[in-house]
Design a protein around this motif. Structure first.
Motif: not given
Length: 373
Positions: A163, A239, A243, A247-248, A252, A255-256, A258, A279
């Motif tokens: 992550t 994922e 997020s 902690t993405c 990713d 969803y990163a 977000r 990302q």
């Protein structure tokens, strides 16, 4: 819109680093400062066709008995179809075939009459995939993984993920709600505290159990190696969940977006205003990975199914005990962990656990996080 590196760069990387079989295990762990094709991150396992994959199948086997053949699936290889919508968001090796396409050759290689995949492992993930050797075993495994684990609250899947960000608290055990939603022309998952019975009834949501803990972290890189035990991983549960913890997962690109940073602190944005896009990695991560900012969209998703429970099978004339099937993380995963200052622990057998929410948040040193059945 996602910015992707030209296709010929990705193919060149694969051919250079994987001239035979799973040569990815021999990837140079030292980050390259040279051209794109010299970088270990872009050296995904690549087979030129089904025959080449089948010839190398013995190097991918992690377990084999009378009922089940277990393989270590390379990242980017789809279980059932070569073109999956996940390639829209995640960079991975471009296989022209699926694992299901190789089964006739695998059956011939092992002298089997039947071989089917009971559980689909997402295309960008690497790790354990089970193959049933008879229709009866296939039916039993389908029933176990789709119904029994939910009723028993049994964590049968153990993932390792890398992550961007270090989760707080370092360990948590909980049940969350996940429902599907549309953002522009994308179908995404949203993590909630709960999902209504009405939504569950129409199949618009699920309620997986999650057991997350930090295995290793590095304050300088701001990254962590996380272990996630769960009862379900479809619908991008891993994922979307990470997020929601701010902690993405590295790589990713869905969803990163977000998670953003305000005054140096991670903040969650509304999913309606956070459509999938490349990302954005912190400068210290790019520096350690030796990746140029214009190549961020080509960083692959770092998710590995490290362990899966094979249930006890009561077959005519013999009972087969429960097994723990494990697969070492691929070379790319290990090299990334090393570059980010993360330690991958030695694989040790651990008994399966059930969900028991005594304290919703616990520290990693507290043995109560894992309740042995």
């Amino acid at each position: 819109m996602l910015k992707r590196v030209p296709k010929f760069f990705r193919i060149a990387a694969s051919r250079r680093c994987h001239t035979s079989g799973i040569a990815e295990e021999n990837v140079n762990p030292e980050p390259s400062k040279g051209r794109v094709k010299d970088h270990w991150l872009f050296a995904s396992p690549q087979y030129r066709g089904i025959n080449e994959f089948v010839k190398d199948i013995h190097n991918l086997v992690v377990f084999n008995n009378k009922n089940v053949l277990a393989l270590k699936k390379p990242a980017g290889l789809s279980c059932f179809k070569p073109k999956n919508e996940v390639v829209r968001y995640y960079n991975a090796a471009e296989f022209s075939f699926s694992l299901n396409d190789t089964l006739p050759g695998v059956k011939e290689m092992f002298g089997l009459e039947y071989l089917e995949i009971p559980v689909n492992l997402n295309s960008p993930y690497s790790g354990v995939v089970l193959l049933a050797k008879s229709p009866d075993v296939y039916k039993r495994l389908r029933n176990f993984y789709s119904i029994s684990i939910k009723a028993q609250k049994l964590f049968v899947y153990k993932f390792w993920v890398i992550t961007v960000g270090i989760p707080i608290p370092s360990a948590i055990e909980e049940r969350v709600g996940v429902r599907r939603a549309e953002v522009e022309d994308h179908v995404v998952s949203v993590v909630l505290d709960n999902v209504s019975k009405q939504v569950l009834k129409i199949g618009g949501g699920i309620r997986p159990f999650i057991n997350m803990k930090t295995l290793s972290s590095n304050d300088e890189s701001g990254c962590a190696l996380i272990e996630i035990q769960t009862t379900a991983f479809h619908w991008d549960v891993l994922e979307a969940y990470m997020s929601s913890r701010l902690t993405c997962i590295l790589g990713d690109h869905k969803y990163a977006p977000r998670v953003t940073t305000v005054l140096g602190e991670p903040v969650m944005k509304s999913y309606q205003k956070s459509p999938p896009e490349t990302q954005e990695l912190p400068k210290q991560v790019l520096s350690r990975l030796k990746v140029r900012p214009d190549l961020q969209s080509d960083v692959p998703l770092h998710v590995h199914l490290q362990q899966q429970i094979l249930p006890r099978l009561k077959m005519p004339g013999r009972h087969y005990p429960q097994r723990i099937i494990e697969a070492e993380p691929p070379g790319i995963f290990r090299c990334t962990a090393q570059a980010l200052g993360l330690s991958i622990p030695e694989i040790k057998w651990t008994p399966p656990h059930i969900f028991k929410p005594v304290n919703k948040q616990v520290d990693t040193a507290d043995p109560a996080i894992n309740i042995v059945t």
